[in-house]
Design a protein around this motif. Structure first.
Motif, PDB file in Angstrom:
ATOM      1  N   ILE A   9       0.848  -1.184   0.000  1.00 25.20           N
ATOM      2  CA  ILE A   9       0.000   0.000   0.000  1.00 25.20           C
ATOM      3  C   ILE A   9       0.891   1.244   0.000  1.00 25.20           C
ATOM      4  N   LYS A  10       0.377   2.319  -0.547  1.00 33.69           N
ATOM      5  CA  LYS A  10       1.140   3.562  -0.707  1.00 33.69           C
ATOM      6  C   LYS A  10       1.668   4.076   0.644  1.00 33.69           C
ATOM      7  N   GLU A  11       0.894   3.932   1.692  1.00 30.65           N
ATOM      8  CA  GLU A  11       1.282   4.437   3.003  1.00 30.65           C
ATOM      9  C   GLU A  11       2.523   3.770   3.574  1.00 30.65           C
ATOM     10  N   SER A  12       2.885   2.620   3.037  1.00 31.26           N
ATOM     11  CA  SER A  12       4.046   1.884   3.540  1.00 31.26           C
ATOM     12  C   SER A  12       5.294   2.078   2.693  1.00 31.26           C
ATOM     13  N   GLN A  13       5.293   3.024   1.776  1.00 30.01           N
ATOM     14  CA  GLN A  13       6.400   3.176   0.833  1.00 30.01           C
ATOM     15  C   GLN A  13       7.743   3.381   1.528  1.00 30.01           C
ATOM     16  N   GLU A  14       7.810   4.239   2.511  1.00 30.85           N
ATOM     17  CA  GLU A  14       9.087   4.492   3.190  1.00 30.85           C
ATOM     18  C   GLU A  14       9.564   3.259   3.958  1.00 30.85           C
ATOM     19  N   ARG A  15       8.636   2.541   4.587  1.00 31.48           N
ATOM     20  CA  ARG A  15       9.004   1.323   5.322  1.00 31.48           C
ATOM     21  C   ARG A  15       9.535   0.270   4.360  1.00 31.48           C
ATOM     22  N   VAL A  16       8.884   0.121   3.209  1.00 33.00           N
ATOM     23  CA  VAL A  16       9.325  -0.872   2.221  1.00 33.00           C
ATOM     24  C   VAL A  16      10.688  -0.489   1.658  1.00 33.00           C
ATOM     25  N   ALA A  17      10.890   0.789   1.379  1.00 31.00           N
ATOM     26  CA  ALA A  17      12.195   1.251   0.891  1.00 31.00           C
ATOM     27  C   ALA A  17      13.282   0.928   1.910  1.00 31.00           C
ATOM     28  N   SER A  18      12.981   1.094   3.182  1.00 36.74           N
ATOM     29  CA  SER A  18      13.939   0.774   4.242  1.00 36.74           C
ATOM     30  C   SER A  18      14.227  -0.732   4.286  1.00 36.74           C
ATOM     31  N   LEU A  19      13.195  -1.558   4.079  1.00 38.02           N
ATOM     32  CA  LEU A  19      13.395  -3.009   4.056  1.00 38.02           C
ATOM     33  C   LEU A  19      14.315  -3.409   2.907  1.00 38.02           C
ATOM     34  N   LEU A  20      14.115  -2.790   1.744  1.00 40.31           N
ATOM     35  CA  LEU A  20      14.976  -3.096   0.606  1.00 40.31           C
ATOM     36  C   LEU A  20      16.419  -2.707   0.899  1.00 40.31           C
ATOM     37  N   GLN A  21      16.601  -1.560   1.519  1.00 38.21           N
ATOM     38  CA  GLN A  21      17.956  -1.134   1.885  1.00 38.21           C
ATOM     39  C   GLN A  21      18.574  -2.119   2.873  1.00 38.21           C
ATOM     40  N   ASP A  22      17.798  -2.575   3.847  1.00 40.80           N
ATOM     41  CA  ASP A  22      18.293  -3.556   4.821  1.00 40.80           C
ATOM     42  C   ASP A  22      18.747  -4.849   4.132  1.00 40.80           C
ATOM     43  N   ALA A  23      18.115  -5.179   3.009  1.00 40.41           N
ATOM     44  CA  ALA A  23      18.458  -6.400   2.276  1.00 40.41           C
ATOM     45  C   ALA A  23      19.641  -6.200   1.336  1.00 40.41           C
ATOM     46  N   GLY A  24      20.099  -4.962   1.183  1.00 40.65           N
ATOM     47  CA  GLY A  24      21.248  -4.701   0.327  1.00 40.65           C
ATOM     48  C   GLY A  24      20.900  -4.120  -1.029  1.00 40.65           C
ATOM     49  N   ILE A  25      19.644  -3.744  -1.225  1.00 41.36           N
ATOM     50  CA  ILE A  25      19.229  -3.147  -2.496  1.00 41.36           C
ATOM     51  C   ILE A  25      19.379  -1.637  -2.385  1.00 41.36           C
ATOM     52  N   THR A  26      20.221  -1.079  -3.237  1.00 40.60           N
ATOM     53  CA  THR A  26      20.483   0.359  -3.184  1.00 40.60           C
ATOM     54  C   THR A  26      19.854   1.118  -4.352  1.00 40.60           C
ATOM     55  N   ARG A  27      19.366   0.395  -5.355  1.00 43.35           N
ATOM     56  CA  ARG A  27      18.711   1.024  -6.506  1.00 43.35           C
ATOM     57  C   ARG A  27      17.415   0.285  -6.798  1.00 43.35           C
ATOM     58  N   PHE A  28      16.334   1.049  -6.913  1.00 42.78           N
ATOM     59  CA  PHE A  28      15.052   0.467  -7.269  1.00 42.78           C
ATOM     60  C   PHE A  28      14.166   1.549  -7.855  1.00 42.78           C
ATOM     61  N   SER A  29      13.121   1.124  -8.518  1.00 42.58           N
ATOM     62  CA  SER A  29      12.143   2.038  -9.093  1.00 42.58           C
ATOM     63  C   SER A  29      10.806   1.831  -8.399  1.00 42.58           C
ATOM     64  N   VAL A  30       9.973   2.885  -8.412  1.00 42.50           N
ATOM     65  CA  VAL A  30       8.661   2.845  -7.776  1.00 42.50           C
ATOM     66  C   VAL A  30       7.622   3.314  -8.779  1.00 42.50           C
ATOM     67  N   SER A  31       6.507   2.614  -8.816  1.00 39.94           N
ATOM     68  CA  SER A  31       5.388   2.989  -9.679  1.00 39.94           C
ATOM     69  C   SER A  31       4.111   2.997  -8.850  1.00 39.94           C
ATOM     70  N   ASP A  32       3.351   4.095  -8.963  1.00 40.29           N
ATOM     71  CA  ASP A  32       2.055   4.164  -8.288  1.00 40.29           C
ATOM     72  C   ASP A  32       1.031   3.367  -9.079  1.00 40.29           C
ATOM     73  N   MET A  33       0.093   2.760  -8.371  1.00 38.34           N
ATOM     74  CA  MET A  33      -0.985   2.028  -9.026  1.00 38.34           C
ATOM     75  C   MET A  33      -2.173   1.952  -8.093  1.00 38.34           C
ATOM     76  N   VAL A  34      -3.311   1.572  -8.635  1.00 34.46           N
ATOM     77  CA  VAL A  34      -4.520   1.398  -7.842  1.00 34.46           C
ATOM     78  C   VAL A  34      -4.922  -0.061  -7.946  1.00 34.46           C
ATOM     79  N   GLY A  35      -5.136  -0.683  -6.785  1.00 38.03           N
ATOM     80  CA  GLY A  35      -5.576  -2.073  -6.754  1.00 38.03           C
ATOM     81  C   GLY A  35      -7.072  -2.141  -6.520  1.00 38.03           C
ATOM     82  N   TYR A  36      -7.722  -3.051  -7.209  1.00 44.08           N
ATOM     83  CA  TYR A  36      -9.167  -3.239  -7.071  1.00 44.08           C
ATOM     84  C   TYR A  36      -9.465  -4.655  -6.635  1.00 44.08           C
TER      85      TYR A  36
END
Length: 103
Positions: A9-36
């Motif tokens: 969910i959009k509200e968790s974007q910063e937390r997810v980015a932090s999780l990726l960094q913790d795993a060693g991912i330093t480059r990633f892309s983000v795309s907004d979308m709507v789930g139904y």
């Protein structure tokens, strides 16, 4: 090479980015979308609550090594267990068989 895809969910974007960094991912892309979600069913992927739900979501993706992608899945799984939220972070890994080369 692997393609790691993470959905949240959009509200968790910063937390997810932090999780990726913790795993060693330093480059990633983000795309907004709507789930139904049009009907009540739980496939173990989408939120179990609510019919006709519309959710502002994000998709993060990164090309990385197998080891780092698997570490990201482990970090995300650990976070989901700890957070115990109705909107867990979902992730999957895909093989990249071939790609364009820089000349």
């Amino acid at each position: 090479m692997k393609l790691l895809v993470v959905l949240s969910i959009k509200e968790s974007q910063e937390r997810v980015a932090s999780l990726l960094q913790d795993a060693g991912i330093t480059r990633f892309s983000v795309s907004d979308m709507v789930g139904y979600k049009k009907r009540e069913e739980n496939l173990g992927w989408f939120a179990a609550n609510g019919n006709n739900a519309k959710t502002n979501s994000i998709m993060l993706f990164s090309f990385t090594s197998k080891e780092i992608a698997e570490e990201a899945i482990a970090v995300i799984d650990g976070c989901n267990i700890e957070a115990n939220t109705p909107f867990p972070v979902h992730a999957f890994i895909m093989d990249v068989e071939n790609f364009s080369k820089m000349i």
